[in-house]
Design a protein around this motif. Structure first.
Motif, short mmCIF file in Angstrom:
data_model
loop_
_atom_site.label_atom_id
_atom_site.label_comp_id
_atom_site.label_asym_id
_atom_site.label_seq_id
_atom_site.Cartn_x
_atom_site.Cartn_y
_atom_site.Cartn_z
N LEU A 55 -30.68 38.52 -44.18
CA LEU A 55 -30.15 38.78 -42.80
C LEU A 55 -28.85 38.23 -43.02
O LEU A 55 -27.64 38.86 -42.21
CB LEU A 55 -30.68 38.08 -41.76
CG LEU A 55 -31.55 38.73 -41.21
CD1 LEU A 55 -32.60 37.58 -40.14
CD2 LEU A 55 -31.29 39.97 -40.33
N LEU A 58 -25.75 40.71 -43.21
CA LEU A 58 -25.21 41.35 -41.87
C LEU A 58 -24.79 42.84 -42.03
O LEU A 58 -24.29 43.29 -41.42
CB LEU A 58 -24.01 40.48 -41.49
CG LEU A 58 -24.40 39.15 -41.15
CD1 LEU A 58 -22.87 38.35 -40.68
CD2 LEU A 58 -25.11 38.78 -39.96
N ARG A 235 -29.40 45.19 -39.13
CA ARG A 235 -30.12 44.49 -40.31
C ARG A 235 -31.07 43.56 -39.99
O ARG A 235 -32.05 43.40 -40.56
CB ARG A 235 -28.78 43.65 -41.10
CG ARG A 235 -29.27 42.66 -42.06
CD ARG A 235 -29.36 43.63 -43.37
NE ARG A 235 -29.70 42.89 -44.54
CZ ARG A 235 -30.41 43.55 -45.58
NH1 ARG A 235 -31.00 44.97 -45.73
NH2 ARG A 235 -30.67 42.89 -46.58
N PHE A 236 -30.70 42.78 -38.59
CA PHE A 236 -31.78 41.92 -38.25
C PHE A 236 -32.99 42.69 -37.82
O PHE A 236 -34.19 42.21 -38.08
CB PHE A 236 -31.27 41.48 -36.79
CG PHE A 236 -32.28 40.70 -35.88
CD1 PHE A 236 -32.83 39.46 -36.09
CD2 PHE A 236 -32.81 41.37 -34.69
CE1 PHE A 236 -33.52 38.81 -35.34
CE2 PHE A 236 -33.61 40.76 -33.98
CZ PHE A 236 -33.93 39.37 -34.17
N PHE A 240 -36.64 42.07 -40.12
CA PHE A 240 -37.88 41.35 -39.73
C PHE A 240 -38.85 42.41 -39.19
O PHE A 240 -40.15 42.02 -39.21
CB PHE A 240 -37.36 40.87 -38.22
CG PHE A 240 -36.96 39.36 -38.32
CD1 PHE A 240 -37.85 38.19 -38.32
CD2 PHE A 240 -35.74 39.25 -38.15
CE1 PHE A 240 -37.30 37.07 -38.54
CE2 PHE A 240 -35.01 38.10 -38.25
CZ PHE A 240 -36.00 36.90 -38.44
#
Length: 516
Positions: A55, A58, A235-236, A240
């Protein structure tokens, strides 16, 4: 030229990956006979944990690509050198951040590993961490090759080193049965890949070594940082959503179950890698198309690629549904099988993800990250909530169902909306409605093919090498005939066939000139 470069990149990438896939399955075939299921689970778990740490990247890589398209098209070497100086600093910071976060997690490792008899688990974790950190150094130069439509160089070097790595790892298993040496070979090859590609970039673009060129001006940096902020959300979401399955399975079910699932993920991840190479090969061409051609032409290319990729990944999904368990039984043994219902959910997840990729390819190439930047937040919340709820009732299938439902509730409609409204703009509502009609058509076609192929393949009886090959042949023939019958007269089919035919003629002409 743009189409030719994209197709050359595509063929080189997929061809190289095909060889690597065969070697990886040979390596896994040997691995499961020398190491326990828990070692497979450790590999899957730590790979996902460290992907979560990524992460820190970014989305800099995708933003880099977008920033480079225009200056490469203008042949502005000074601007390219300035951008590369900035990217070098960013990636050094990312590598340091991943190292720091990874070391901070070390005392809490027992939380993620429910139970294991594997010795020196922390040492293994640190080796995985070192491999992840090393991947960020020199890696920024690969982006310049990709942005300049030289993806075939990146994939060629990467896959060549990967093949050497797998061969070394097979030798290490057979001779020493030492898992630590096995990981050490992976680390060395990661460094070698980055160094070789950096050397290629330095030779092709010697001006990027000019660190005295400085950094881009304030306006350029501001625009780039804006895109990075938007990509950070994406990206987050991707990290996840796609890299917490093994974590949840390990925490709620056990590391051995992660090992069972990892064999299925080995197959789907390799297919996704092939898909990534396809889209990496196309993205630079799409970026060039978007800055040089009108929106109508961009839309036409989009429809052609949507049909081509939908048929390709529909075929992959049908193959997985009919051949997945027979393949696992043949290569790894009956004790590694998952129920068909779980396999069906795995395949559904694969299909939904890959059906998004054409739209994401155009979104990334056109720099439309900002407009759906908050979508990943809702996707992650839904995914984790549903997965935590369903894993306790349905096991592995529940975790994956959480991903499927969250994707349908967010990505399915938001991503095409952003592309048509802010990318194409003209008649966006009509074009969006047309997208959903096409999506429904391709999905219905895939479902019909799947039912028919399952019925036919069910007639082959006991799983042997011969019946497995017959199943595969039957699926390919049925799917190809139905695809041609349904779509063979469409404009998109004819345009795609024309592009491929043009490349074949170009190659024959080039070979003839070389012979002269």
């Amino acid at each position: 030229m743009r189409t030719r470069n994209s197709l050359i990149n595509l063929l080189a990438s997929v061809g190289a990956q095909g060889v690597n896939i065969l070697l990886q399955f040979l390596s896994r075939f040997i691995f499961v006979r020398y190491f326990s299921e828990e070692y497979l689970g450790v590999n899957g778990l730590f790979t996902e944990v460290l992907t979560i740490f990524s992460l820190a990247e970014l989305g800099i890589g995708i933003s880099m690509m977008y920033g480079l398209y225009d200056v490469i098209a203008k042949k502005d070497e000074q601007a390219v050198a300035c951008l590369m100086n900035l990217y070098r600093r960013m990636y050094a910071a990312v590598g340091a951040a991943v190292a720091g976060i990874g070391c901070a997690l070390l005392p809490f490792l027992d939380v993620f590993v429910k139970s294991t008899e594997i010795p020196h688990i922390r040492l293994i974790y640190l080796m995985y961490l070192a491999n992840s950190v090393l991947s960020y150094f020199f890696a920024y130069k690969q982006t310049l090759l990709r942005a300049d439509q030289k993806e075939y160089i990146v994939s060629g070097v990467t896959q060549l080193v990967k093949c050497v790595q797998v061969l070394f790892q097979i030798g290490i298993i057979l001779v020493t049965e030492n898992f630590y040496l096995y990981l050490g070979a992976q680390m060395v090859c990661q460094i070698l890949t980055n160094v070789l590609l950096a050397a290629v970039a330095d030779r092709k673009y010697p001006y990027i070594r000019n660190r005295s060129a400085g950094l881009p001006d304030r306006a350029v940096r501001k625009d780039l940082y804006r895109h990075i902020r938007a990509m950070a959300f994406h990206r987050f979401g991707s990290v996840f959503v796609f890299n917490t399955d093994n974590l949840l399975i390990s925490m709620f079910i056990g590391l051995g179950t992660v090992g069972l699932y990892s064999n299925y993920k080995l197959v789907t991840n390799n297919l996704r890698t092939v898909a990534d190479y396809i889209y990496n090969a196309l993205t630079a061409g799409v970026g060039n198309l978007a800055v040089t051609e009108p929106a109508e032409r961009t839309l036409s290319v989009y429809h052609t690629l949507q049909m081509g990729m939908s048929l390709l990944f529909g075929w992959m999904a049908v193959c997985l549904l009919t051949l997945f368990n027979p393949f696992i039984e043949l290569f790894f043994g009956g004790k590694y099988l998952l129920p068909f219902s779980t396999v069906a959910v795995i395949v559904l997840d694969f299909y939904i993800l890959e059906m998004r990729q054409v739209t994401l390819c155009f979104r990334n190439a056109m720099g439309l990250f900002w407009y759906d930047r908050y979508k990943p937040v809702f996707e992650v919340a839904l995914n984790l909530g549903l997965s935590l709820f369903l894993v306790q009732r349905y096991g592995i299938a529940g975790v994956i169902l959480g991903t499927v439902i969250s994707s349908l509730a967010t990505n399915f409609w938001v991503e095409p909306l952003v592309f048509f409204r802010y990318g194409i703009q003209k008649d966006w509502k009509r074009n969006l409605a047309g997208y959903f009609r096409r999506y429904g058509c391709y999905t219905a076609f895939t479902a019909v093919c799947a039912v028919l192929c399952l019925y036919v393949c069910g007639r082959f009886g006991e799983v042997t090498v011969l019946t497995f090959l017959l199943r595969g042949a039957a699926v390919c023939v049925i799917y190809a005939l139905l695809a041609f019958a349904v779509f063979g007269r469409s404009t998109e089919w004819k345009e795609l066939a024309g592009k491929v035919s043009g490349l074949v003629k170009y190659r024959k002409k080039a070979e003839g000139e070389q012979e002269k």
